[in-house]
Motif scaffolding. Structure first.
Motif, mmCIF file in Angstrom:
data_model
loop_
_atom_site.group_PDB
_atom_site.id
_atom_site.type_symbol
_atom_site.label_atom_id
_atom_site.label_comp_id
_atom_site.label_asym_id
_atom_site.label_seq_id
_atom_site.Cartn_x
_atom_site.Cartn_y
_atom_site.Cartn_z
ATOM 1 N N LYS A 437 40.013 42.824 38.931
ATOM 2 C CA LYS A 437 38.941 43.708 39.384
ATOM 3 C C LYS A 437 38.154 43.041 40.512
ATOM 4 O O LYS A 437 37.692 41.903 40.391
ATOM 5 N N ASN A 438 38.003 43.749 41.628
ATOM 6 C CA ASN A 438 37.130 43.301 42.704
ATOM 7 C C ASN A 438 35.694 43.628 42.288
ATOM 8 O O ASN A 438 35.325 44.796 42.191
ATOM 9 N N ILE A 439 34.883 42.608 42.066
ATOM 10 C CA ILE A 439 33.552 42.838 41.498
ATOM 11 C C ILE A 439 32.439 42.829 42.542
ATOM 12 O O ILE A 439 31.286 43.096 42.213
ATOM 13 N N THR A 440 32.746 42.516 43.799
ATOM 14 C CA THR A 440 31.679 42.440 44.809
ATOM 15 C C THR A 440 31.834 43.457 45.935
ATOM 16 O O THR A 440 31.011 43.474 46.860
ATOM 17 N N GLN A 441 32.840 44.316 45.872
ATOM 18 C CA GLN A 441 33.080 45.221 46.984
ATOM 19 C C GLN A 441 31.933 46.216 47.203
ATOM 20 O O GLN A 441 31.736 46.708 48.319
ATOM 21 N N LYS A 442 31.146 46.490 46.160
ATOM 22 C CA LYS A 442 30.040 47.434 46.299
ATOM 23 C C LYS A 442 28.738 46.760 46.740
ATOM 24 O O LYS A 442 27.750 47.438 47.003
ATOM 25 N N ILE A 443 28.744 45.437 46.804
ATOM 26 C CA ILE A 443 27.537 44.706 47.208
ATOM 27 C C ILE A 443 27.596 44.488 48.713
ATOM 28 O O ILE A 443 28.534 43.879 49.220
ATOM 29 N N LYS A 444 26.608 44.954 49.420
ATOM 30 C CA LYS A 444 26.662 44.978 50.881
ATOM 31 C C LYS A 444 26.126 43.695 51.515
ATOM 32 O O LYS A 444 25.335 43.709 52.457
#
Length: 887
Positions: A437-444
């Motif tokens: 799981k990519n866990i930081t893709q939603k953090i800008k």
């Protein structure tokens, strides 16, 4: 031989202890008596001389007692009068140990350390000391407040109860190991050629729970399970490897399990137990597995290079020297696991997968091969990581072509998750459901950037996990984030980005937040319900510490225009003990209780305020592209605005982080550069930050350096005709290139430098036995292409190609045993300068490496550099060698 005109004026490092003690006696006892009539008057500060340098020492902070009442620190001097001090933080009572090292506190009332001849214990209340032979093993049990000592030569184990001063003695002890809960020890005893091993409780009883009594083999490598529930050890009856056995003793079941190399049917026939300890014994938390090393039975004898020809093949995975040092995996030990209940053995690593680590709870292994994608031309190749089933030995792919950086792939403490950084994001592998799981893709925000000066972009870091591995903690450029393991939620714990303040969990070392895990590391647990101490660094040069608490959030503890570090927080007593320094303030130790006034515990080099000293200033400037950059400007001691000074520009990538670092004046410098010495000799020193774009290493160096230099010249502080340039290593390359592009500098010094990028690309870094090609793609040189793809790029950025344009006199120096940067690079540049009739001098130091280590050579280099700049920037004609030809 050192020419007479550059011999040091002051007392040398090799002078006797007696002479130095007499000097300090005169300085601190007699002089105050003579000066009594001047007390109360303003005393004129003195000009610093070479004779004075020996008064300065380096402060090394060691550790703090549990209650914060005692601190240990060392002062190290060029003249070898090194001393360990132990000081009370309340009343400043002090003990000292000449040549003392490795101090540690035993509770709040005792200290253990070593000096030149003995291991010592000190009673901090009475001052009583005990001396033991140097090979004595000493441990402290905080659970029982006892000091345990093993006099190895006499085989005597002594247990001193610090509360009652009672001593318990056990004879014929060969080895012991303190349990993790510090309530018992495992001991091995030899009596009349028989060996015994057992558990001794550190309570009022003397009863030993014997595991094996009067056996025929010695017991060693005594190892506890991390919760103290079991112990493992080796035993051997003679020198025959086949007689070795591995034992596990379960304290809860009081049951012994044994693995015999010669009798176990499934023990690999071509392997023995690894006696060298390549893989230390380790026990799983469930007590079902013991991890140990297996070594090849018949290791091929490695031939010396002088005995045979070296065969270098272009198809080899690694170049020959690296293969000899780090390869040859078929010769090395492998990690294996033993299941005591069933007797089953599974080999985990191998010659094909030599690199290994375990997950957090030791239920699976992760293996890889560092040669997999070799040959390639970065400093390290990526690799595929596989998960190993510890029951069957089967492997499943975890991630392909993953970065080899140790902090870019870390198992979580519980063992369920593996965090890894790739494609500019953090990912989590969930072993329970076998998903990624990519866990930081939603953090800008970006979680990567320039972390290591000599490297390319990489992850800012993963300092740990919250309890139960519910959240992973991550760093961005400024802040700390807590991200749920599945990426469904995230929160920013700090507010650093708003003011460009970088927050990090406070540590005393680079690896404090990592646990050694065979060939890798694993994360630690950090409870956000506890009060956390954070270190803060601002883009404005300020540093300090903040606290972070669940209910009250962030609070400033201290923050300002100083360099603060070595923070110790004594939670029970609400004490903060830390080190503070500035360029004009030597390091000092300070104690602060919550919001109380700071109290200085110890001021190193307290004589500093008797001497004229410079100051440091953070400057901001812009390069030709409008990019805003920073740097450090050091002012001369006793600076006068009515005077224009000479200036030396020292170059090496980014340097502004050193704004508040105190620099002891000394001639014992491996690179010949000392800002404090130069500023006390009436020089401005400029250390500009230099930023490079890919493929523009030379161009950006000139742009940033010249822009910063003109910025200072325009302030009317310095004489524009008396500006020098200096650098070492990569900074030496920058010096070489800059003077091919501009006549701004009146003199230059270049140490251990690079002149020809094309030839340097094809050399070997013999210190690491790797190709220097690795420096060029995305590392420090950032060329982006090979010289075969774009030869003009390498020629354009090579100083040697543009030597004809040089008008600046240059002093070159190098060590003739430099394995980091081939010293022939300096020779090539010198020969080009010579052929073209340029003004240059070269110093070559036999048997010296990338920095000079011999004291006489350090002095020689420091004085020659000083004289070189004095000659060209101050018109000092007292020495003539800078322009004299050698007859």
């Amino acid at each position: 031989m050192i020419p007479q005109n550059i011999l040091p004026v002051g007392i040398k490092k090799q002078e006797s202890l007696y002479m130095n003690l007499n000097f300090f006696l005169v300085l601190f006892v007699i002089l105050p008596l003579v000066a009594c009539p001047l007390w109360g008057q303003v005393v004129q500060k003195k000009q610093l001389t070479e004779f004075d340098y020996q008064k300065w020492g380096e402060l090394i902070v060691e550790n703090i007692s549990q209650n914060g009442q005692w601190i240990s620190y060392r002062m190290i001097y060029d003249n070898d009068i090194d001393t360990l001090f132990v000081r009370n933080t309340a009343n400043l009572k002090t003990y000292n140990f000449p040549k003392g090292i490795f101090p540690r506190f035993a509770g709040n009332g005792h200290l253990i350390c070593k000096d030149k001849n003995n291991l010592r214990t000190l009673n901090l209340t009475s001052g009583d000391q005990e001396a033991y032979p140097m090979d004595t093993q000493v441990e402290y049990s905080s659970a029982r407040d006892q000091i345990i000592t093993l006099l190895k030569k006499d085989k005597i184990l002594q247990i001193l109860n610090l509360s009652t001063n009672e001593v318990k003695t056990i004879h014929e002890v060969v080895h012991f190991s303190l349990s993790p809960n510090e309530k018992e020890v495992i001991i091995s005893i030899k009596e009349n050629s028989y060996y015994s091993v057992g558990i001794l409780g550190l309570d009022n009883t003397s009863e030993i729970n014997w595991i094996i009594k009067q056996g025929s083999g010695e017991f060693y490598n005594l190892t506890w399970e991390e919760n103290g529930k079991a112990v493992a050890f080796y035993t051997a009856s003679d020198s025959n490897d086949d007689s070795m056995s591995l034992c596990l003793y379960n304290l809860q079941l009081k049951k012994l399990y044994k693995l015999d190399a010669g009798e176990q049917s499934n023990f690999p026939l071509d392997k023995n137990f690894d006696k060298d300890g390549t893989y230390p014994l380790s026990i799983s938390p469930d007590l079902e597995k013991v991890f140990f090393g297996l070594a090849p039975k018949n290791r091929p004898a490695q031939k010396k290079a002088s005995d045979t020809v070296e065969v270098w093949n272009t198809a080899d995975k690694w170049i020959y020297p690296r293969e000899q040092r780090s390869g040859r995996f078929y010769e090395k030990a492998n990690l294996a696991v033993w299941y005591p209940a069933s007797g089953n053995i599974v080999q985990i690593s191998s010659a094909d997968f030599p690199s290994v680590m375990l997950n957090g709870n030791k239920t699976m292994a992760i293996v890889s091969n560092p040669k997999q994608y070799e040959p390639q031309f970065e400093i390290e190749a990526p690799r595929d990581y596989y998960i190993v089933n510890l029951v069957t030995g089967e492997k499943d792919i975890l991630v392909r072509k993953q970065s080899e950086i140790h902090s870019d792939l870390l198992p979580s403490p519980s063992g369920r998750f593996i965090a890894y950084y790739r494609d500019n994001n953090w990912w989590i592998y969930d072993a329970k459901i076998k998903s990624h799981k990519n866990i930081t893709q939603k953090i800008k925000v970006a979680f990567f950037g320039r972390v290591f000066i000599l490297g390319g972009d990489s992850a800012y870091g993963n300092p740990g996990w919250t309890p139960g591995d519910k959240e992973i903690l991550l760093y961005d450029q400024y802040d700390i984030w807590a991200v749920r393991y599945d990426g469904t939620s995230f929160r920013r714990l700090t507010k650093g980005r708003e003011n460009k303040n970088k927050f990090r969990l406070s540590t005393l070392g680079d690896y404090d937040l990592l646990v050694q895990n065979y060939d890798g590391w694993k994360g630690v647990t950090i409870d956000l319900n506890d009060k956390l101490i954070l270190r803060a660094e601002g883009d404005d040069g300020k540093t300090g510490y903040y606290s972070l608490e669940k209910d009250s959030g962030m609070k400033q503890i201290l923050y300002g225009d100083s360099y603060f570090d070595n923070m110790h927080y004594i939670k029970k007593h609400h004490l903060y003990i830390y080190q503070q320094q500035k360029f004009n303030l030597p390091p000092r130790l300070v104690v602060k209780e919550n919001n109380s006034v700071e109290k200085i515990i110890f001021q190193s080099n307290s004589h500093y305020n008797k001497f004229q000293w410079g100051t440091s200033e953070l400057i901001s400037y812009s390069n030709s592209k409008g990019k805003e950059l920073q740097g450090i400007l050091y002012y001369p001691a006793n600076y006068s605005p009515k005077k224009k000074y000479p200036m030396i520009v020292y170059v090496y990538e980014k340097q502004s982080h050193g704004l508040h670092k105190y620099i002891n004046p000394t001639l014992f410098s491996g690179s010949g550069f000392n800002a404090s010495v130069l500023t006390t000799n009436d020089y401005f020193i400029l250390c500009p930050d230099i930023e490079h774009e890919t493929g523009k290493v030379g161009e950006d160096t000139v742009d940033c350096t010249v822009s910063a230099t003109h910025h200072i010249i325009n302030k009317n502080l310095v004489d524009p005709l008396k500006v020098g340039l200096m650098g070492h290593s990569f900074g030496g390359y920058e010096v070489n290139f800059i003077i091919t592009q501009t006549d701004l500098f009146a003199a230059a010094v270049s140490g251990a430098s690079i002149a020809d990028l094309y030839s340097f690309y094809l050399t070997v870094g013999w210190d690491l036995n790797i190709s220097d090609m690795s420096r060029f793609q995305s590392q420090q040189w950032r060329m982006g292409k090979t010289p075969f793809e774009d030869p003009d790029l390498y020629l354009k950025n090579s100083p040697i190609v543009n030597t004809a344009a040089i008008k600046t006199p240059i002093l070159l120096w190098a060590g003739k045993a430099d394995w980091h940067v081939n010293w022939q690079q300096s020779v090539e540049f010198y020969m080009a300068l010579r052929r073209l009739g340029k003004s240059a001098t070269m110093l070559l130091y036999p048997n010296e490496k990338h920095v000079l280590m011999k004291e006489k050579n350090q002095i020689n280099l420091s004085l020659r550099i000083s004289q070189w700049f004095d000659y060209y920037l101050k018109n000092d004609q007292s020495v003539t060698w800078p322009e004299e030809a050698v007859n």
